[in-house]
Scaffold this motif. Sequence first.
Motif, PDB file in Angstrom:
ATOM      1  N   ASP A 874     -25.717  20.664  20.760  1.00 45.18           N
ATOM      2  CA  ASP A 874     -26.664  19.561  20.683  1.00 45.18           C
ATOM      3  C   ASP A 874     -26.222  18.245  20.786  1.00 45.18           C
ATOM      4  N   VAL A 875     -24.928  18.095  20.205  1.00 41.98           N
ATOM      5  CA  VAL A 875     -24.238  16.734  20.242  1.00 41.98           C
ATOM      6  C   VAL A 875     -23.722  16.675  21.830  1.00 41.98           C
ATOM      7  N   MET A 876     -23.414  17.653  22.681  1.00 45.63           N
ATOM      8  CA  MET A 876     -22.946  17.534  23.914  1.00 45.63           C
ATOM      9  C   MET A 876     -24.311  17.185  24.806  1.00 45.63           C
ATOM     10  N   ALA A 877     -25.250  17.743  24.424  1.00 43.06           N
ATOM     11  CA  ALA A 877     -26.835  17.264  25.014  1.00 43.06           C
ATOM     12  C   ALA A 877     -26.818  16.031  24.960  1.00 43.06           C
ATOM     13  N   SER A 896     -25.694  13.219  37.267  1.00 41.61           N
ATOM     14  CA  SER A 896     -25.699  12.919  35.766  1.00 41.61           C
ATOM     15  C   SER A 896     -26.868  13.538  35.042  1.00 41.61           C
ATOM     16  N   ILE A 897     -28.035  13.588  35.844  1.00 41.57           N
ATOM     17  CA  ILE A 897     -29.412  14.479  35.574  1.00 41.57           C
ATOM     18  C   ILE A 897     -29.052  15.618  35.136  1.00 41.57           C
ATOM     19  N   SER A 898     -28.089  16.250  36.175  1.00 42.11           N
ATOM     20  CA  SER A 898     -28.064  17.759  35.989  1.00 42.11           C
ATOM     21  C   SER A 898     -27.064  18.385  35.212  1.00 42.11           C
ATOM     22  N   HIS A 899     -26.388  17.530  34.647  1.00 42.07           N
ATOM     23  CA  HIS A 899     -25.394  17.897  33.444  1.00 42.07           C
ATOM     24  C   HIS A 899     -26.236  17.891  32.248  1.00 42.07           C
ATOM     25  N   TYR A 900     -27.204  17.075  32.088  1.00 42.00           N
ATOM     26  CA  TYR A 900     -28.071  16.915  30.705  1.00 42.00           C
ATOM     27  C   TYR A 900     -28.966  18.342  31.025  1.00 42.00           C
ATOM     28  N   VAL A 901     -29.384  18.761  32.117  1.00 42.10           N
ATOM     29  CA  VAL A 901     -30.252  19.965  32.355  1.00 42.10           C
ATOM     30  C   VAL A 901     -29.505  21.056  32.095  1.00 42.10           C
ATOM     31  N   MET A 904     -28.768  21.625  28.405  1.00 43.70           N
ATOM     32  CA  MET A 904     -29.999  21.846  27.715  1.00 43.70           C
ATOM     33  C   MET A 904     -30.577  23.324  27.923  1.00 43.70           C
ATOM     34  N   SER A 905     -30.213  23.644  29.097  1.00 48.38           N
ATOM     35  CA  SER A 905     -30.556  25.167  29.665  1.00 48.38           C
ATOM     36  C   SER A 905     -29.637  26.164  28.835  1.00 48.38           C
ATOM     37  N   MET A 906     -28.255  25.475  28.810  1.00 45.88           N
ATOM     38  CA  MET A 906     -27.270  26.517  28.076  1.00 45.88           C
ATOM     39  C   MET A 906     -27.647  26.803  26.532  1.00 45.88           C
ATOM     40  N   THR A 907     -28.286  25.773  25.995  1.00 41.41           N
ATOM     41  CA  THR A 907     -28.673  25.969  24.673  1.00 41.41           C
ATOM     42  C   THR A 907     -30.005  26.752  24.528  1.00 41.41           C
ATOM     43  N   ILE A 908     -30.578  26.808  25.545  1.00 41.64           N
ATOM     44  CA  ILE A 908     -31.918  27.546  25.419  1.00 41.64           C
ATOM     45  C   ILE A 908     -31.636  29.108  25.901  1.00 41.64           C
TER      46      ILE A 908
END
Length: 936
Positions: A874-877, A896-901, A904-908
């Motif tokens: 979550d800190v990374m996200a 830049s947007i894909s990195h956030y996605v 977040m996808s990785m966490t889910i």
Amino acid sequence: MNMLTFFAVGLMVHLVFFGSIFDIYFTSPLVHGMTPQQPRLPAPAKRLVLFVADGLRADSFYKPDANGSTRTPYLRNVIEEKGSWGVSHTRVPTESRPGHVALIAGFYEDVSAVAKGWKENPVEFDSVFNESKYTWSWGSPDILPMFAKGASGDHVYTHTYPAEDEDFAAKDASKLDTWVFDEVKNFFQSAKGNETLLSQLHKEKIVFFLHLLGLDTNGHAHRPMSRDYLENIKIVDDGIKELVSVIEDFYGMDEKTAYVFTSDHGMTDWGSHGAGHPSETLTPLVAWGAGVQQAERVTAQNFEDNFLQEWKLENFKRLDVNQADVAPLMSSLIGVPIPLNSVGVLPVEYLNSSNHFKAESMLANAIQILEQFKVKMAQKKATTLSFLFTPFKLLPESEQADFIRRARSLIQHGNYHQAISVCRSLMSLAFEGLSYYHTYDRFFLGVSVVFGFVGWTAYVILMILKTHNSLHKPSTRKEKVSKDALLPKVFVGISLMIAFFLLIQASPLTYYIYCLFPVPMWYAVCKEYRTCKELLNSVKSYPLTQSIGLLVMFIVGIELLVVSFFYRAMLTLGLIALAGWPIVSKLWAQTKTRSVCWIVACLFLAMFPLMPVVGREPNINLVTGAGLFSLIISSFFLASLWKAKSKTSRNWRDFEVYFFQMLNIVLCTFVVNSTHSSLSLKQGLPLFNQIVSWTTLASSFVVPLLSSTLLLQRLLGIFLSLVSTYLLLSTGCEALFPLVLSWLMFVWINMEQETMQFKGMSPRLKLSNIDFSENIDISKLRQLRLDDIRRSYFFVFFIVTAFFGTGNIASINSFDPASVYCFLTVFNPFVMGALMMWKILIPFVIVMCTFETIQVSTQLSSKSLFLIVLVISDVMALHFFFLVKDYGSWLDIGTSISHYVIVMSMTIFLMFLSVLAQVLTSKRILLGGKLKLHFV
């Protein structure tokens, strides 16, 4: 809160945070309610023919062959004698749907719409076809229907071939193009005997659209430098030459037909597209016929690239455009209104008409853009309180009218060039205003999401501390009652204020979610104020240098993972650093053999991030080698298990399962070789290979559950099932990646056992005696230690390595479609995408099962370690959320947007994979009389 409830809440929180990015950055740019701008002067052409060669690169089209001869003699003659040419610059994602939408509708479709389908329209949009009197189209069933469904009335007719014809394993994919040419010729021939059709074809403002998919299919199957792809270009050129002759004869050489030839996107050397490489974003554009400027010779041209000399076109004027500019060009040629949502700017240099016509067309273009601006401003003004509304200051209503009046006055006085300049200035300001209102709520929503994100992370940290540390001291009953009674009232009041504020602004429902979600998060944090107080007091007791050192190490570790998203080589540095762990931790002295294995495995795995993720040629020999290595490793492992058991304790059924899995690896290795050979000979995908592939995929979820739940035996079963599927999805060196990763994971499990002994905490059982199915509450055995943070970080690091070890998921084109050819070769984006996603997830599952094993062997609850992992990810996200930007190149914005996605996808995914790992490791199917799932 029990684990199931926490999982549900955590999943919901991350789904909300994940969805927020689409409301903030991926909202549709479309608005409705504009008035079509009808051209004032007669159009130069009665009809338009649009050729779109799907997947055609600009350099492949323009560049002469090795002998200096052109591959496209007819279109080359058009460029040099009677037409205009240039490069059409596309935007990312360079895929078929957004490319065609930009060409025909004039706007760049948002990624969320692309993700919803190739054929269906998530939103209705206007297009050149919709504005035409009639449109006839021929080509792919994946492209044509969306423009027919988006049209008002029944005047867009489509003729498509069966979807099964889009086969990457076909002997000759150029037949997709020859089918189109033959159908169009038959169409004009049949029209001569059909009075109704003949009458329609002689109307004005009609369009013929030919979608040519052969090049894209050949490029994916054989690469753009292949003979198949290059010969297909010649076939397209011949087909266009013949078809132009047919059309001209049909209309009696009336010189009222305009022709446009272009492509939706290019293709990389390795046969993929989707990102922003120049080979994908540079496409050809050739226009000729009625109303099009004829070829113009020049002595010098200023372009930053060196393509003109390479293409031998330095003496012919090059006119570059943005892809969306093609839509207003086509509209102006046949005299239909520019599509209402178009953001294209008419390239007047392509027009061979009077300056008066050019000025009037530019004015219509400017008013059409201004109409969008007005509607966008009105919508935002209607949903914002008047005293909070901040209008776009560079283009107030008074100046809008002044621009229009000035342009009309200049046209009336014959100052056409000045009028065109005024129109360009108006469009430039209107575009800025559209962007301003489109992103009007971005800061407000971003603050809300960040506030909720920080609250959630703080709550998880407090949950860890409260569960595993004696920080909480009971306060007096009077203090507890007074504070606990006031707190809910305060947060209920805050919620009501936020809801009322959103209500009076008529905000969308999603705004309520993003703005109200932080309230319960921070309420849960504030409820633990006594824990926070004790935490601060306990931190003060730690030496300052030690606290700072741990904080610095944590930050550096997180930053290493963040930077690895941009530079994969950072993972190599990280793995080299991890190789030194036994030496730094002094484990070397205790277990030299395992320490050497750890170091060697880390260094082997460190080689994969240095390998290129794109442009690799298939190497089936490496896939075969990976299959043989898998058999050798599993044979030694199985032999050791056999020796470790006495004759009475050997379970023959377990070993039968392992033998079956090993035979399946042999079969999968054969299938990969057979499929590659068959496709190379253009004999198609053998049915037997397809059956084996799908059966292996389906059984890989079930077969591991047939083996024993003893730790080492179950891990062997999981490894064999996952590797067999991975082999079928491999084309080269990446087939070795799960082998090396599994080796390192096995060593990691043993090293953690040694660490427990080194720290004075003897493991409960030896690895060979641990049973995953034992229902033991190991959370009561010990508290969290600093070493558990290191374990959690290792896990996150290995997850990121699994993500980027063999490819860059942030770039669509780093994954080769050839990976799925053992399963299917007929184009199906969703099935192919799902298979490639599973290929990405297989290393995830390997790491996840390893982490589950370490949780069991180190006597710590899965919930505790997973909470630490959640904090790190979550800190990374949150870091990537701040790195998202809406300026610079479209590639930078998309990345830049894909990195956030991705994070977040990785966490889910980790939440789901943790459940999958528990099932794979602890559940067993018993075959005794009847099938039953054994839950113990």
